[in-house]
Design an enzyme around this catalytic site. Sequence first.
Site, PDB file in Angstrom:
ATOM      1  N   ASP A  13       1.025  -1.282   0.036  1.00 29.01           N
ATOM      2  CA  ASP A  13       0.036  -0.198  -0.060  1.00 29.01           C
ATOM      3  C   ASP A  13       0.836   1.086   0.042  1.00 29.01           C
ATOM      4  O   ASP A  13       0.620   2.299   0.764  1.00 29.01           O
ATOM      5  CB  ASP A  13      -0.872   0.011   1.351  1.00 29.01           C
ATOM      6  N   GLU A 241     -11.380  -0.216  -3.183  1.00 28.15           N
ATOM      7  CA  GLU A 241     -10.454   0.224  -2.039  1.00 28.15           C
ATOM      8  C   GLU A 241      -9.215   1.067  -2.526  1.00 28.15           C
ATOM      9  O   GLU A 241      -9.152   1.180  -3.807  1.00 28.15           O
ATOM     10  CB  GLU A 241      -9.875  -0.512  -1.166  1.00 28.15           C
TER      11      GLU A 241
HETATM   12  O1  FUB Z   1      -3.285  -3.915   3.631  1.00 28.28           O
HETATM   13  C1  FUB Z   1      -4.314  -3.734   4.067  1.00 28.28           C
HETATM   14  C2  FUB Z   1      -5.374  -3.801   3.034  1.00 28.28           C
HETATM   15  O2  FUB Z   1      -5.144  -4.510   1.968  1.00 28.28           O
HETATM   16  C3  FUB Z   1      -5.444  -2.369   2.666  1.00 28.28           C
HETATM   17  O3  FUB Z   1      -6.065  -1.296   3.299  1.00 28.28           O
HETATM   18  C4  FUB Z   1      -6.069  -2.368   1.283  1.00 28.28           C
HETATM   19  O4  FUB Z   1      -6.185  -1.580   0.240  1.00 28.28           O
HETATM   20  C5  FUB Z   1      -5.477  -3.502   0.651  1.00 28.28           C
HETATM   21  O5  FUB Z   1      -4.273  -3.440   0.194  1.00 28.28           O
END
Ligand code: FUB
Length: 339
Positions: A13, A241
């Site tokens: 991320d 996301e």
């Molecule tokens: O790293 C945890 C979660 O996985 C993140 O918040 C999402 O975007 C995904 O990458």
Amino acid sequence: MTPPLITNIYTADPSAHVFNGRVYIYPSHDRETDIAFNDNGDQYDMADYHVFSTSSLEPPYQDVVDHGVVLRTEDVPWASKQLWAPDAAQGKDGKYYLYFPARDHEGIFRIGVAVGDAPEGPFKADPEPIPGSFSIDPASFVDPDTGDAYLYFGGLWGGQLQCYQAPGATGNNNDGSNFDAAWSGPQEPKGPDAKALFPKVAKLDASMHKFVPEGAQDLVILAPETGEPIPADDHDRRFFEAAWMHKRNGTYYFSYSTGDTHYLVYATSQSPTGPFTYGGRILEPVLGWTTHHSIAEFQGRWWLFHHDCELSKGVNHLRCVKVREIFYDEEGKMFTKQD
Ligand code: FUB
């Protein structure tokens, strides 16, 4: 294949910004866990953040510096676990603000802020999450032309965005109230008449610690062929996301992950709050379930920071940050050259 940019620990991320002529990367810090993989993301059980910086984005990445631990779960009074994808911004006061999601003591994701004097931290967390914040993946954006600061956020399934959209909920679903636990887990609206859930955008006030009184609002993403919001069943294009915002030549680019179809895609607008129109894909699926990124300009070129699971040979929750150049055609459409 592009080599990992960071190899001393597992990272994911990556939120990248250029501060003082150097690229700073604010990633999640993945760690080994015995928690079984599930579609709620419980295995992503991160407990601290490191900050990295570099003066070069060309392999063999010899100048990458790990500035060490800058914030831990136990430093955040309101947080219980799962320090997920963070981001950082510089305020007009010259200080640096780290925005991060975590579960509170009721297991509900909120977004916190921590302040530091330098881009590499360390950061001191506010005792409470940002009022009116909810869900995950905060991405901060300071408009280079106006100086206005925004936070973009949201994530489906384990990220709980759907828990505020349940039928029967009352009041303003964009203020972090009306959490409906019945919608927890890998669920989202579906069916021919359902619209996809929107990510959220909130303007930050001058303190950088709070949203302006109007709070968060929907960031609407339209399908170009209909001019209507993307349908819930369009999993190749609906927001899942990993929100990110950047601006180039006066156009705002909102990019995000499509989650279970594993694409990084983008939409454009002439306003930082939209509405946005879907523009296309910028990265095809990589090794591993999640895909998450940031985009930054450095030394006159544009770069896509993202992750895959090459370093762990495919373990979904043990990821590694990578970087590749991003290009624009004459119409401003973005693309990468994927190997
Ligand atoms: O790293 C945890 C979660 O996985 C993140 O918040 C999402 O975007 C995904 O990458």
